[in-house]
Scaffold this active site. Sequence first.
Site, mmCIF file in Angstrom:
data_model
loop_
_atom_site.group_PDB
_atom_site.id
_atom_site.type_symbol
_atom_site.label_atom_id
_atom_site.label_comp_id
_atom_site.label_asym_id
_atom_site.label_seq_id
_atom_site.Cartn_x
_atom_site.Cartn_y
_atom_site.Cartn_z
ATOM 1 N N ASP A 1 40.492 42.008 36.369
ATOM 2 C CA ASP A 1 41.480 40.922 36.341
ATOM 3 C C ASP A 1 42.755 41.249 37.113
ATOM 4 O O ASP A 1 43.789 40.641 36.882
ATOM 5 C CB ASP A 1 41.831 40.564 34.891
ATOM 6 C CG ASP A 1 42.723 41.603 34.240
ATOM 7 O OD1 ASP A 1 42.459 42.804 34.432
ATOM 8 O OD2 ASP A 1 43.680 41.222 33.551
ATOM 9 N N GLU A 2 42.682 42.206 38.016
ATOM 10 C CA GLU A 2 43.875 42.609 38.764
ATOM 11 C C GLU A 2 43.537 42.858 40.216
ATOM 12 O O GLU A 2 42.485 43.423 40.521
ATOM 13 C CB GLU A 2 44.374 43.962 38.256
ATOM 14 C CG GLU A 2 45.249 43.971 37.055
ATOM 15 C CD GLU A 2 45.486 45.419 36.663
ATOM 16 O OE1 GLU A 2 46.362 46.049 37.255
ATOM 17 O OE2 GLU A 2 44.753 45.919 35.804
ATOM 18 N N ASP B 1 47.909 39.868 38.205
ATOM 19 C CA ASP B 1 47.316 40.322 36.942
ATOM 20 C C ASP B 1 47.106 39.098 36.040
ATOM 21 O O ASP B 1 48.046 38.344 35.798
ATOM 22 C CB ASP B 1 48.303 41.315 36.297
ATOM 23 C CG ASP B 1 47.725 41.988 35.072
ATOM 24 O OD1 ASP B 1 46.554 41.758 34.757
ATOM 25 O OD2 ASP B 1 48.487 42.745 34.424
HETATM 26 MG MG LIG Z 1 45.649 41.592 32.779
#
Ligand SMILES: [Mg+2]
Length: 399
Positions: A107-108, A8
């Site tokens: 974003d993960e 993350d």
């Molecule tokens: Mg994040």
Amino acid sequence: MRIILHLDVNNAFLAWTALSLIEKGHADIREEVSVIGSFSSRGVILSRSTLAKEKKINSGEPMYMAKSKFPNLKIYEPDFKVYHHYSEALFNLIRKYVKEVEVYSIDECFIDLSTYKNIYDDPYEFALKISKEIKDTLGFTVNIGIANNKLCAKMASDFSKPNKIHTLYNHEIEEKMWPLPIEKLFFVGKKSSILLRELGVNTIGDLANYNYQILQKYFKNRAKEMIEHANGIDSERVNYEEYHSKGISNATTLANDTNDLDKILDTIRMISDNLSYQLRKDGIMAKQISVNYKDSNFKSFSKQMIIHNATYLPEDIYKYASILFKSLWKKEYIRLIGVSVTKFKESDPYQLSFFEEVKVKEESETILKTIDEINNKYGKKIVSKAKVKSNLVKQKNMI
Ligand SMILES: [Mg+2]
């Protein structure tokens, strides 16, 4: 036992806006009390700096509320083009090491390391290597959670931030997860957690040991899964196939910058063989081929084409990739060359175009089948096409 990582990006939108502004000569907004969000007072905070977090400004809260907490708040508009650029760069970097990557959000991602036990025997070391490489080459930090399933990996990556790696293996659940407040359990929404608190469930541990019959009265068929999750039980697999919709690519940095066409074509040949192997392994064919290269100043060039018949054959990939390369290249020195294939369909009996000979196809497919059989049997890519081909020629001559 599976080994799953959840990665993350820390304050992704803020970090990525910061990087794109730094490129334009701007100061690092990560060092300011800053947020990403729309200027309008009805906008919400999409991301905030660590300094803004210290001022108790939270993601998801309305802009006017954040401003009332800190009137000098610096506000930056989101730029999704920039975010996609960094997101792609991030996932491409990870895919250099592991194919089993499920992009969970911009974003993960989840990474399934289970089949790489011999290569990356210490998952913590692997996570450390990845996070360091991301920081050094891309310029932002990530949190990584390591566990035996997706749920626990996701929980672990959230433990403490930024730039941290946490484990939450099955044997650590009682110690690390059970003391956490019930609101922290992934999949438990706000409404459920209010009801759970009313039932005397204050921690994840309370839920893990709660009476199933009583819970079922309130949560019906969700009760079983809720107790399982509180016990860190989750069998959901990492869905990395989705990646295929984006394409398979392979690039090689040349040992020295070169403008030697033969050397470049050799490299394209090697990459094409590799891509063909991946396509065959996954039982798919590509309809689009693209080529990209970087010159000695790291300037990028790329070109793509849709082909008439979808293919997995290395000579097809090579043929089109070399045509594309020759039409693009101005004889300058190049540093990196890459080929990628996209627009997939399931593998099916080859349709011949008017220009192709049946015999060539059949021969080619037989050779590939032999190579794949040998490679699958011995688990390694020990046989290359050239070797098999020459063996076949030899056999023919002997007869
Ligand atoms: Mg994040």
